[in-house]
Structure formats: structure tokens, C-alpha cells
Motif scaffolding. Structure first.
Motif, PDB file in Angstrom:
ATOM      1  N   ASN A 236      62.608 -24.991 -45.662  1.00 29.85           N
ATOM      2  CA  ASN A 236      63.905 -25.446 -45.169  1.00 29.85           C
ATOM      3  C   ASN A 236      64.414 -24.500 -44.089  1.00 29.85           C
ATOM      4  O   ASN A 236      64.916 -24.938 -43.055  1.00 29.85           O
ATOM      5  N   GLY A 237      64.298 -23.209 -44.317  1.00 23.65           N
ATOM      6  CA  GLY A 237      64.742 -22.229 -43.327  1.00 23.65           C
ATOM      7  C   GLY A 237      63.980 -22.336 -42.027  1.00 23.65           C
ATOM      8  O   GLY A 237      64.563 -22.254 -40.939  1.00 23.65           O
ATOM      9  N   ALA A 238      62.663 -22.533 -42.134  1.00 22.79           N
ATOM     10  CA  ALA A 238      61.858 -22.700 -40.924  1.00 22.79           C
ATOM     11  C   ALA A 238      62.286 -23.959 -40.169  1.00 22.79           C
ATOM     12  O   ALA A 238      62.427 -23.944 -38.943  1.00 22.79           O
ATOM     13  N   ALA A 239      62.515 -25.058 -40.896  1.00 21.15           N
ATOM     14  CA  ALA A 239      62.927 -26.311 -40.250  1.00 21.15           C
ATOM     15  C   ALA A 239      64.294 -26.164 -39.588  1.00 21.15           C
ATOM     16  O   ALA A 239      64.499 -26.642 -38.467  1.00 21.15           O
ATOM     17  N   LEU A 240      65.223 -25.511 -40.259  1.00 20.89           N
ATOM     18  CA  LEU A 240      66.552 -25.328 -39.669  1.00 20.89           C
ATOM     19  C   LEU A 240      66.502 -24.412 -38.450  1.00 20.89           C
ATOM     20  O   LEU A 240      67.229 -24.626 -37.472  1.00 20.89           O
ATOM     21  N   THR A 241      65.646 -23.410 -38.487  1.00 18.52           N
ATOM     22  CA  THR A 241      65.491 -22.522 -37.339  1.00 18.52           C
ATOM     23  C   THR A 241      64.912 -23.280 -36.151  1.00 18.52           C
ATOM     24  O   THR A 241      65.379 -23.128 -35.014  1.00 18.52           O
ATOM     25  N   VAL A 242      63.912 -24.114 -36.406  1.00 17.05           N
ATOM     26  CA  VAL A 242      63.343 -24.934 -35.330  1.00 17.05           C
ATOM     27  C   VAL A 242      64.400 -25.887 -34.786  1.00 17.05           C
ATOM     28  O   VAL A 242      64.513 -26.075 -33.567  1.00 17.05           O
ATOM     29  N   LEU A 243      65.195 -26.482 -35.667  1.00 14.24           N
ATOM     30  CA  LEU A 243      66.274 -27.364 -35.226  1.00 14.24           C
ATOM     31  C   LEU A 243      67.257 -26.601 -34.336  1.00 14.24           C
ATOM     32  O   LEU A 243      67.674 -27.107 -33.290  1.00 14.24           O
ATOM     33  N   ALA A 244      67.604 -25.387 -34.735  1.00 13.12           N
ATOM     34  CA  ALA A 244      68.538 -24.586 -33.938  1.00 13.12           C
ATOM     35  C   ALA A 244      67.970 -24.294 -32.558  1.00 13.12           C
ATOM     36  O   ALA A 244      68.672 -24.422 -31.544  1.00 13.12           O
ATOM     37  N   LEU A 245      66.702 -23.932 -32.496  1.00 10.97           N
ATOM     38  CA  LEU A 245      66.081 -23.641 -31.206  1.00 10.97           C
ATOM     39  C   LEU A 245      65.984 -24.896 -30.342  1.00 10.97           C
ATOM     40  O   LEU A 245      66.173 -24.843 -29.129  1.00 10.97           O
ATOM     41  N   PHE A 246      65.718 -26.027 -30.986  1.00 14.48           N
ATOM     42  CA  PHE A 246      65.690 -27.303 -30.264  1.00 14.48           C
ATOM     43  C   PHE A 246      67.068 -27.617 -29.689  1.00 14.48           C
ATOM     44  O   PHE A 246      67.195 -28.001 -28.526  1.00 14.48           O
ATOM     45  N   LEU A 247      68.103 -27.459 -30.525  1.00 20.35           N
ATOM     46  CA  LEU A 247      69.464 -27.742 -30.056  1.00 20.35           C
ATOM     47  C   LEU A 247      69.865 -26.807 -28.925  1.00 20.35           C
ATOM     48  O   LEU A 247      70.539 -27.215 -27.983  1.00 20.35           O
ATOM     49  N   ARG A 248      69.448 -25.555 -29.005  1.00 18.52           N
ATOM     50  CA  ARG A 248      69.772 -24.606 -27.932  1.00 18.52           C
ATOM     51  C   ARG A 248      69.091 -25.004 -26.626  1.00 18.52           C
ATOM     52  O   ARG A 248      69.695 -24.977 -25.558  1.00 18.52           O
ATOM     53  N   ALA A 249      67.831 -25.416 -26.731  1.00 16.71           N
ATOM     54  CA  ALA A 249      67.080 -25.784 -25.530  1.00 16.71           C
ATOM     55  C   ALA A 249      67.559 -27.099 -24.937  1.00 16.71           C
ATOM     56  O   ALA A 249      67.445 -27.324 -23.732  1.00 16.71           O
ATOM     57  N   HIS A 250      68.103 -27.988 -25.770  1.00 16.31           N
ATOM     58  CA  HIS A 250      68.497 -29.314 -25.305  1.00 16.31           C
ATOM     59  C   HIS A 250      69.987 -29.544 -25.495  1.00 16.31           C
ATOM     60  O   HIS A 250      70.425 -30.679 -25.682  1.00 16.31           O
ATOM     61  N   SER A 251      70.787 -28.510 -25.446  1.00 13.66           N
ATOM     62  CA  SER A 251      72.218 -28.656 -25.697  1.00 13.66           C
ATOM     63  C   SER A 251      72.921 -29.532 -24.678  1.00 13.66           C
ATOM     64  O   SER A 251      73.921 -30.184 -24.982  1.00 13.66           O
ATOM     65  N   ASP A 252      72.401 -29.582 -23.455  1.00 12.36           N
ATOM     66  CA  ASP A 252      73.039 -30.421 -22.428  1.00 12.36           C
ATOM     67  C   ASP A 252      72.792 -31.912 -22.655  1.00 12.36           C
ATOM     68  O   ASP A 252      73.525 -32.745 -22.134  1.00 12.36           O
ATOM     69  N   GLU A 253      71.769 -32.250 -23.455  1.00 10.89           N
ATOM     70  CA  GLU A 253      71.446 -33.656 -23.720  1.00 10.89           C
ATOM     71  C   GLU A 253      72.258 -34.242 -24.876  1.00 10.89           C
ATOM     72  O   GLU A 253      72.317 -35.437 -25.033  1.00 10.89           O
TER      73      GLU A 253
END
Length: 174
Positions: free
Chosen positions: A156-173
Motif C-alpha cells: 500500500n505504501g509503495a502504491a501511494l508513493t507511486v501515486l504521489a509521484l504520478f500526481l506531482r509529475a502530472h499536476s497540471d493535467e
């Protein structure tokens, strides 16, 4: 604080809690059984009380009796959490073994397809896992629930961390 940072903190917290659970697998297993027992006790008590108001003697007896049985199981888990870990481990082992056997039968029905080997391997591994749990039942029952929770918290922690990094990289979308 940005949304991605909140998800990152949640992911890192989940990883830390997963590591703590793995480091204290026996204590976590006992806590899981105790919480499960308290929920069963509460649910059984509520069912017994509600069952008293059922119409018809057989409905009333069945509902109250089942409620008392569930509450008794909960009380047993709370009074004897180590024995409760053994009971839950036995059920988990049985489920893993049955799932393995079902996969093996499914594999033999899929012999002519490309899915045969994957189904055969996963079924065999499930049966081997169930056998390993049975071979080391006392040690496994003390730690299994804590290990499963710890591993799930890590995933779960790994998935949430990946989600956070995804959101950071695609925050403008978003």
C-alpha cells in the motif's frame, strides 16, 4: 500542502507501519485476533438482542442462537488470542490449499491453451505454500497475520508513493 505531498506522506507512513508490523509480527497477529474477537463479540451480541424481537419461535431461536455462537467465538478469541491465531491460520491455510487445487484442475482443463503453464505453476505454488504453513504450523500461526498485514502495508505504501509521484509529475493535467 499540495495533494501529491499528502499522498507521499501517507505512503511513507504506510511503509513505516508495514516495517513495524513485520518487526513485531507476533504482537500484530495477537492484536488482529483481539480486534477480530471484539468485533465478533459486538456483532453476535447485537444479533442476539435483535433476534429476541424476531417473529416466530424458530426464527427467534435461530437468530439468538447464532448471535450467541458468534459472540462466544469473539469472546474465545479475546480470551485466548494465541489460539485464535491458530484458528485463523488454519482457515487461511485451507483457503490457500483449496485455491491451489482449483487452479490445478483448471490448468488441466486448459491444457491446449497458452494459459496452462501459468495456471499449473500458480496452483502448485499455492499447494506448496499451504504445505509449508502446515509443516510449520505453530510458528506460522504466531506470525502469519502480522506478516500479511505488514506486507500489505508495504505494498500500500509503495502504491501511494507511486501515486504521489504520478500526481506531482502530472499536476497540471488534474
Amino acid at each position: 500542502m499540495s495533494e501529491w505531498a499528502r499522498w507521499l506522506i501517507a505512503g511513507l507512513l504506510s511503509v513505516v507501519l508495514g516495517l513495524l508490523a513485520l518487526a513485531n509480527a507476533v504482537a500484530v497477529s495477537i492484536a488482529i485476533v483481539w480486534v477480530t474477537g471484539s468485533m465478533l463479540l459486538l456483532a453476535g451480541g447485537v444479533q442476539a438482542v435483535i433476534g429476541i424481537r424476531d417473529s416466530g419461535i424458530w426464527n427467534k431461536l435461530l437468530s439468538v442462537g447464532l448471535g450467541l455462537l458468534i459472540a462466544g467465538l469473539g469472546w474465545s478469541f479475546m480470551r485466548n488470542p494465541l489460539e485464535g491465531t491458530m484458528s485463523i491460520t488454519a482457515v487461511i491455510t485451507l483457503v490457500i490449499a483449496v485455491a491451489g487445487v482449483v487452479r490445478l484442475f483448471s490448468a488441466f482443463r486448459m491444457r491446449q491453451t497458452g494459459y496452462y503453464w501459468m495456471m499449473l505453476v500458480t496452483g502448485s505454488l499455492s499447494i506448496l505454500l499451504a504445505g509449508a504453513l502446515l509443516a510449520n504450523f505453530l510458528q506460522a500461526s504466531e506470525k502469519l497475520l502480522g506478516i500479511l498485514l505488514g506486507v500489505e502495508l508495504l505494498f500500500n505504501g509503495a502504491a501511494l508513493t507511486v501515486l504521489a509521484l504520478f500526481l506531482r509529475a502530472h499536476s497540471d493535467e488534474f
